[in-house]
Scaffold this motif. Structure first.
Motif, mmCIF file in Angstrom:
data_model
loop_
_atom_site.group_PDB
_atom_site.id
_atom_site.type_symbol
_atom_site.label_atom_id
_atom_site.label_comp_id
_atom_site.label_asym_id
_atom_site.label_seq_id
_atom_site.Cartn_x
_atom_site.Cartn_y
_atom_site.Cartn_z
ATOM 1 N N GLY A 18 0.714 -0.958 0.153
ATOM 2 C CA GLY A 18 0.255 -0.035 -0.122
ATOM 3 C C GLY A 18 1.048 1.087 0.014
ATOM 4 O O GLY A 18 2.251 1.773 -0.570
ATOM 5 N N ILE A 19 0.272 2.387 1.064
ATOM 6 C CA ILE A 19 0.911 3.210 0.850
ATOM 7 C C ILE A 19 2.176 2.800 1.126
ATOM 8 O O ILE A 19 3.211 4.157 0.728
ATOM 9 C CB ILE A 19 -0.044 4.724 1.604
ATOM 10 N N GLY A 20 2.201 3.038 2.197
ATOM 11 C CA GLY A 20 4.286 2.284 2.849
ATOM 12 C C GLY A 20 4.911 2.085 2.065
ATOM 13 O O GLY A 20 5.746 2.722 1.982
ATOM 14 N N ARG A 39 5.090 -7.283 9.624
ATOM 15 C CA ARG A 39 5.180 -7.825 11.071
ATOM 16 C C ARG A 39 5.712 -9.214 10.548
ATOM 17 O O ARG A 39 6.932 -9.432 11.256
ATOM 18 C CB ARG A 39 4.217 -8.222 11.440
ATOM 19 N N SER A 69 2.123 -3.205 17.379
ATOM 20 C CA SER A 69 1.575 -3.203 18.405
ATOM 21 C C SER A 69 2.241 -3.064 19.290
ATOM 22 O O SER A 69 1.005 -3.554 20.596
ATOM 23 C CB SER A 69 -0.143 -3.602 17.947
ATOM 24 N N ILE A 96 -4.913 1.214 11.142
ATOM 25 C CA ILE A 96 -5.392 -0.089 10.681
ATOM 26 C C ILE A 96 -7.270 0.135 10.683
ATOM 27 O O ILE A 96 -7.140 1.237 11.244
ATOM 28 C CB ILE A 96 -5.605 -0.971 11.469
ATOM 29 N N ILE A 143 1.137 9.489 8.637
ATOM 30 C CA ILE A 143 0.063 9.520 7.763
ATOM 31 C C ILE A 143 -1.333 9.181 8.581
ATOM 32 O O ILE A 143 -1.557 8.172 9.129
ATOM 33 C CB ILE A 143 0.539 8.014 6.541
ATOM 34 N N SER A 145 -5.691 10.633 7.916
ATOM 35 C CA SER A 145 -6.269 10.532 6.909
ATOM 36 C C SER A 145 -7.218 11.858 7.070
ATOM 37 O O SER A 145 -7.745 12.258 7.685
ATOM 38 C CB SER A 145 -7.426 9.755 7.271
ATOM 39 N N TYR A 158 -11.679 4.155 14.254
ATOM 40 C CA TYR A 158 -10.091 4.910 13.369
ATOM 41 C C TYR A 158 -10.672 6.325 13.181
ATOM 42 O O TYR A 158 -9.625 6.478 12.811
ATOM 43 C CB TYR A 158 -10.874 4.118 11.485
ATOM 44 N N LYS A 162 -7.448 8.559 13.911
ATOM 45 C CA LYS A 162 -6.468 9.724 12.549
ATOM 46 C C LYS A 162 -6.452 10.840 13.369
ATOM 47 O O LYS A 162 -5.557 11.781 12.661
ATOM 48 C CB LYS A 162 -7.334 9.348 11.960
ATOM 49 N N PRO A 188 -4.528 11.177 3.469
ATOM 50 C CA PRO A 188 -4.883 10.502 2.061
ATOM 51 C C PRO A 188 -6.029 11.178 2.885
ATOM 52 O O PRO A 188 -7.153 10.563 3.582
ATOM 53 C CB PRO A 188 -4.164 9.685 2.138
ATOM 54 N N PRO A 190 -9.351 8.539 -0.078
ATOM 55 C CA PRO A 190 -9.564 7.215 -0.317
ATOM 56 C C PRO A 190 -8.437 6.906 -1.257
ATOM 57 O O PRO A 190 -8.690 7.790 -2.590
ATOM 58 C CB PRO A 190 -10.710 7.665 -1.229
ATOM 59 N N GLU A 194 -4.520 -2.111 -0.563
ATOM 60 C CA GLU A 194 -5.105 -4.018 -0.787
ATOM 61 C C GLU A 194 -5.612 -3.570 0.990
ATOM 62 O O GLU A 194 -6.561 -3.765 0.353
ATOM 63 C CB GLU A 194 -3.800 -5.053 0.293
HETATM 64 P P1 NAD Z 1 -2.646 -1.560 3.717
HETATM 65 O O1 NAD Z 1 -3.876 -2.681 4.616
HETATM 66 O O2 NAD Z 1 -2.759 -2.124 2.523
HETATM 67 O O3 NAD Z 1 -1.075 -1.869 4.732
HETATM 68 C C1 NAD Z 1 -0.970 -1.565 5.823
HETATM 69 C C2 NAD Z 1 0.800 -2.294 6.406
HETATM 70 O O4 NAD Z 1 0.999 -2.407 7.700
HETATM 71 C C3 NAD Z 1 1.245 -2.683 5.583
HETATM 72 O O5 NAD Z 1 2.074 -3.506 5.062
HETATM 73 C C4 NAD Z 1 1.007 -4.049 7.259
HETATM 74 O O6 NAD Z 1 2.061 -5.103 7.287
HETATM 75 C C5 NAD Z 1 1.445 -2.920 8.350
HETATM 76 N N1 NAD Z 1 0.946 -3.425 8.841
HETATM 77 C C6 NAD Z 1 0.158 -3.816 9.639
HETATM 78 N N2 NAD Z 1 -0.338 -3.283 11.010
HETATM 79 C C7 NAD Z 1 0.725 -3.403 11.806
HETATM 80 C C8 NAD Z 1 1.485 -3.411 12.716
HETATM 81 N N3 NAD Z 1 1.017 -4.288 13.726
HETATM 82 N N4 NAD Z 1 2.639 -3.364 12.228
HETATM 83 C C9 NAD Z 1 3.655 -3.481 11.782
HETATM 84 N N5 NAD Z 1 2.625 -3.510 10.221
HETATM 85 C C10 NAD Z 1 1.879 -3.513 10.467
HETATM 86 O O7 NAD Z 1 -2.654 0.036 4.212
HETATM 87 P P2 NAD Z 1 -2.820 1.698 3.306
HETATM 88 O O8 NAD Z 1 -3.924 1.254 2.468
HETATM 89 O O9 NAD Z 1 -1.595 1.511 2.432
HETATM 90 O O10 NAD Z 1 -2.987 1.886 4.536
HETATM 91 C C11 NAD Z 1 -1.833 2.931 4.778
HETATM 92 C C12 NAD Z 1 -1.238 3.774 6.086
HETATM 93 O O11 NAD Z 1 -3.083 4.971 5.387
HETATM 94 C C13 NAD Z 1 -2.355 3.850 7.039
HETATM 95 O O12 NAD Z 1 -2.246 4.363 8.115
HETATM 96 C C14 NAD Z 1 -3.840 3.817 6.812
HETATM 97 O O13 NAD Z 1 -4.927 4.376 7.756
HETATM 98 C C15 NAD Z 1 -3.792 5.553 6.137
HETATM 99 N N6 NAD Z 1 -4.760 6.133 5.383
HETATM 100 C C16 NAD Z 1 -4.857 4.810 4.544
HETATM 101 C C17 NAD Z 1 -6.092 5.588 2.885
HETATM 102 C C18 NAD Z 1 -6.315 4.626 2.027
HETATM 103 O O14 NAD Z 1 -7.982 4.933 1.486
HETATM 104 N N7 NAD Z 1 -5.769 3.345 1.492
HETATM 105 C C19 NAD Z 1 -6.696 6.850 3.601
HETATM 106 C C20 NAD Z 1 -6.160 7.713 4.548
HETATM 107 C C21 NAD Z 1 -5.620 7.554 5.045
#
Ligand code: NAD
Length: 265
Positions: A18-20, A39, A69, A96, A143, A145, A158, A162, A188, A190, A194
């Motif tokens: 994802g974003i990371g 993890r 966590s 999450i 990051i 939201s 959630y 945030k 960010p 939407p 994944e």
């Molecule tokens: P994602 O679920 O696709 O990816 C999450 C990542 O975090 C994965 O690499 C997962 O392995 C890791 N992760 C989860 N729990 C973990 C833990 N306990 N320890 C270490 N790593 C852990 O999520 P995303 O959609 O890419 O979102 C990333 C960030 O962006 C989040 O903080 C989310 O709240 C924020 N965000 C996402 C959106 C969106 O629409 N996708 C919108 C606004 C904000």
């Protein structure tokens, strides 16, 4: 433009997808040394190898596995990073999210959300910020939201976490006066990842629709104010994150990357 990020040491939490992952990729392309966190150490290694090849970054994509966590695993991660030279840039991305009725969210689940979405950032910032201040260089990006400032009824837990991250960022930035250390938030909207794919599967089930139908009508039905009228791309969030960390004058800010959903000046 030289963003002066080459050689900087960067930790991006939750960067195996994802974003990371996109943020980690963007820093590698700028010549930084980037720690991939998730993890599972095996999965982190797979992603580090993939990104090293994609970004021509042999030796610069490193592994820093930890379940954030857990306070113990977070401490172990901090020890690893300090023994390998410390961190210049910390991107607290791990988070999450899940659609859940407010009345069904138990105390345990609230605590889990606080732990993963806020305390993970608190623990790493507490450990790494003092060294950044002493060295007189450091960047932290949380990051958050768009729903930090436009909270959602279907994800109250959630949204609350945030919003708290925004306060954490601004409060910590107050500790950086006159230092070359900045602490900012990225909000960010939407964004197609994944995590969001799973979110839509659950939402579709709750609304009694197919996921495809929900997605194709999503902006018309749920986000009519979006000027973008599509999902934000992970690369767009990554660009904003990297940009924020390249400029000392941007400190204590909340940068919206949400396609104009929030109709505000
Ligand atoms: P994602 O679920 O696709 O990816 C999450 C990542 O975090 C994965 O690499 C997962 O392995 C890791 N992760 C989860 N729990 C973990 C833990 N306990 N320890 C270490 N790593 C852990 O999520 P995303 O959609 O890419 O979102 C990333 C960030 O962006 C989040 O903080 C989310 O709240 C924020 N965000 C996402 C959106 C969106 O629409 N996708 C919108 C606004 C904000």
């Amino acid at each position: 433009m030289d963003l002066e990020l080459a050689g900087k040491r960067v930790l991006v939490t939750g960067s195996t997808s994802g974003i990371g992952k996109a943020v980690a990729t963007a820093y590698l392309k700028e010549g930084a040394v980037v720690y991939i966190n998730g993890r599972s150490a095996e999965r982190c290694q797979v992603i580090a190898d993939e990104l090293a090849a994609e970004c021509d970054a042999a030796g610069r994509a490193k592994v820093a596995a930890a379940d954030l966590s857990s306070a113990e695993q977070s401490d172990a991660l901090i020890s690893q990073l300090k023994s390998e030279g410390g961190v210049d840039i910390l991107v607290n991305n791990t988070g999450i999210f899940e659609v859940k009725a407010f009345e069904d969210i138990s105390d345990d689940e609230w605590m889990h959300y606080f732990n993963v979405n806020i305390l993970s950032a608190v623990r790493l910032s507490r450990a790494l910020l003092p060294e950044m201040l002493e060295r007189d260089f450091g960047r932290i990006v949380n990051i958050s939201s768009e729903c930090a400032i436009k909270p959602l009824g279907q994800m109250v837990h959630y949204s609350v976490t945030k919003t708290a991250l925004l306060s954490l960022s601004r409060a910590l930035s107050e500790l950086t006066k006159s230092k070359n250390v900045t602490i900012n938030s990225v909000l960010p909207g939407p964004t197609w990842t994944e995590g969001v794919e799973n979110y839509f599967d659950t939402l579709a089930e709750k609304e009694g629709k197919s996921t495809e139908e929900l997605i194709s009508n999503y902006f018309a039905d749920h986000e009519p104010t979006s000027l973008l009228q599509r999902f934000v791309a992970v690369e767009e969030v990554a660009k904003a994150t990297v940009y924020l960390t390249s400029n000392r004058a941007m400190n204590g800010q909340s940068l919206r990357v949400e396609g104009g959903i929030i109709r505000a000046l």
